[in-house]
Design an enzyme around this catalytic site. Structure first.
Site, PDB file in Angstrom:
ATOM      1  CG  ASP A   1      -5.449 -11.636  -3.874  1.00 38.60           C
ATOM      2  OD1 ASP A   1      -5.629 -12.827  -4.179  1.00 38.60           O
ATOM      3  OD2 ASP A   1      -6.315 -10.761  -4.074  1.00 38.60           O
TER       4      ASP A   1
ATOM      5  NE  ARG B   1      -7.660   2.381   2.267  1.00 39.84           N
ATOM      6  CZ  ARG B   1      -7.023   1.543   1.450  1.00 39.84           C
ATOM      7  NH1 ARG B   1      -6.557   0.407   1.907  1.00 39.84           N
ATOM      8  NH2 ARG B   1      -6.867   1.835   0.177  1.00 39.84           N
TER       9      ARG B   1
ATOM     10  CG  PHE C   1     -13.161  -7.883  -2.677  1.00 37.79           C
ATOM     11  CD1 PHE C   1     -11.974  -7.659  -3.362  1.00 37.79           C
ATOM     12  CD2 PHE C   1     -13.739  -6.834  -1.976  1.00 37.79           C
ATOM     13  CE1 PHE C   1     -11.381  -6.397  -3.345  1.00 37.79           C
ATOM     14  CE2 PHE C   1     -13.154  -5.573  -1.956  1.00 37.79           C
ATOM     15  CZ  PHE C   1     -11.971  -5.357  -2.647  1.00 37.79           C
ATOM     16  CB  VAL C   2     -11.669  -9.843   2.835  1.00 39.67           C
ATOM     17  CG1 VAL C   2     -12.260 -11.243   2.863  1.00 39.67           C
ATOM     18  CG2 VAL C   2     -10.187  -9.882   2.462  1.00 39.67           C
TER      19      VAL C   2
HETATM   20  C1  PRP Z   1      -3.536  -4.842  -1.791  1.00 41.50           C
HETATM   21  C2  PRP Z   1      -2.874  -5.295  -0.518  1.00 41.50           C
HETATM   22  C3  PRP Z   1      -1.542  -5.822  -0.982  1.00 41.50           C
HETATM   23  C4  PRP Z   1      -1.813  -6.303  -2.378  1.00 41.50           C
HETATM   24  C5  PRP Z   1      -1.901  -7.796  -2.393  1.00 41.50           C
HETATM   25  O1  PRP Z   1      -3.106  -3.548  -2.055  1.00 41.50           O
HETATM   26  O2  PRP Z   1      -2.738  -4.236   0.387  1.00 41.50           O
HETATM   27  O3  PRP Z   1      -0.542  -4.819  -0.982  1.00 41.50           O
HETATM   28  O4  PRP Z   1      -3.074  -5.737  -2.790  1.00 41.50           O
HETATM   29  O5  PRP Z   1      -2.278  -8.276  -3.663  1.00 41.50           O
HETATM   30  P1  PRP Z   1      -1.312  -9.127  -4.573  1.00 41.50           P
HETATM   31  O6  PRP Z   1      -0.730 -10.225  -3.726  1.00 41.50           O
HETATM   32  O7  PRP Z   1      -2.239  -9.666  -5.638  1.00 41.50           O
HETATM   33  O8  PRP Z   1      -0.267  -8.229  -5.152  1.00 41.50           O
HETATM   34  P2  PRP Z   1      -3.816  -2.586  -3.103  1.00 41.50           P
HETATM   35  O9  PRP Z   1      -3.061  -2.668  -4.384  1.00 41.50           O
HETATM   36  O10 PRP Z   1      -5.275  -2.878  -3.147  1.00 41.50           O
HETATM   37  O11 PRP Z   1      -3.539  -1.168  -2.486  1.00 41.50           O
HETATM   38  P3  PRP Z   1      -3.978  -0.553  -1.070  1.00 41.50           P
HETATM   39  O12 PRP Z   1      -3.230  -1.321   0.006  1.00 41.50           O
HETATM   40  O13 PRP Z   1      -3.547   0.850  -1.180  1.00 41.50           O
HETATM   41  O14 PRP Z   1      -5.479  -0.700  -0.934  1.00 41.50           O
END
Ligand code: PRP
Length: 182
Positions: free
Chosen positions: A106, A168, A155-156
């Site tokens: 992201d 999930r 937001f997906v």
């Molecule tokens: C999400 C996703 C990536 C990260 C990407 O994890 O799984 O690891 O965000 O976002 P970025 O490019 O802005 O860093 P999250 O922190 O939501 O944790 P999760 O996987 O435990 O839900």
């Protein structure tokens, strides 16, 4: 999650499309790593489903499968700008061919931080597979070697990605159209 909720969610990428793209990515990875063994690192929590499905389409030996746990969002719909590592690798990755498996890039903050950490451990190579890329929010340039889908700025959730901690387990990627949560 109930069948009703699955039916009512807005689908961005169907389960069939995901599975067919994963087969293509698996073939490409198998071709690229021919004659080598790989160390796969899944990024918890979101990548656990993609990791399981993609691994079963990779036909080169996986000498080690490990997971790291990092989080940048918490329960919010926006990145916090900080990455916390809750779980690190158990084994040494020096001179190993590393394939990181992520669910979404992201802002790129998570991968930027992880790449820095792993590069300091001197692996033979590092490549990245990510199911999704959301370029609209990009803050760090991340080279994704194996990309499933580029998506718009929504937001997906589903297929490993959570909606405030839930959903999930959905087999597809869905769009959250509700109010953002800070
Ligand atoms: C999400 C996703 C990536 C990260 C990407 O994890 O799984 O690891 O965000 O976002 P970025 O490019 O802005 O860093 P999250 O922190 O939501 O944790 P999760 O996987 O435990 O839900």
């Amino acid at each position: 999650m109930s069948d009703e909720k699955i039916m009512n969610s807005d689908i961005m990428i169907s389960s069939e499309s995901i599975q067919s793209r994963i087969k293509e990515l698996g073939k490409q990875i198998t071709e690229d790593y021919k004659g080598k063994k790989i160390v796969v690192i899944g990024v918890l929590t979101g990548a656990y489903v993609f990791c399981a499905d993609l691994l079963r389409e990779i036909k080169v030996p996986v000498e080690l499968l490990e997971f790291v746990s990092v989080s940048s969002y918490g329960d919010s719909t926006e990145s916090s700008g900080n990455v916390r590592m809750y779980l690190d690798l158990k084994r040494d990755i020096k001179d190993k061919h590393i394939l990181i498996i992520e669910d979404i890039v992201d802002t790129g903050l998570t991968l930027h931080s992880l790449m820095e950490i792993f590069e300091r451990r001197h692996p033979a190579s590092i490549k990245l597979a990510s199911l999704l890329h959301k370029p609209a929010k990009s803050k760090h340039k991340i080279d994704i070697d194996y990309l499933g889908f580029t998506i718009e700025d929504k937001f997906v959730y589903g297929y490993g990605l959570d909606l405030f901690g839930t959903a999930r387990e959905l087999p597809h990627i869905a769009i959250y159209n509700g109010e953002p949560k800070k």
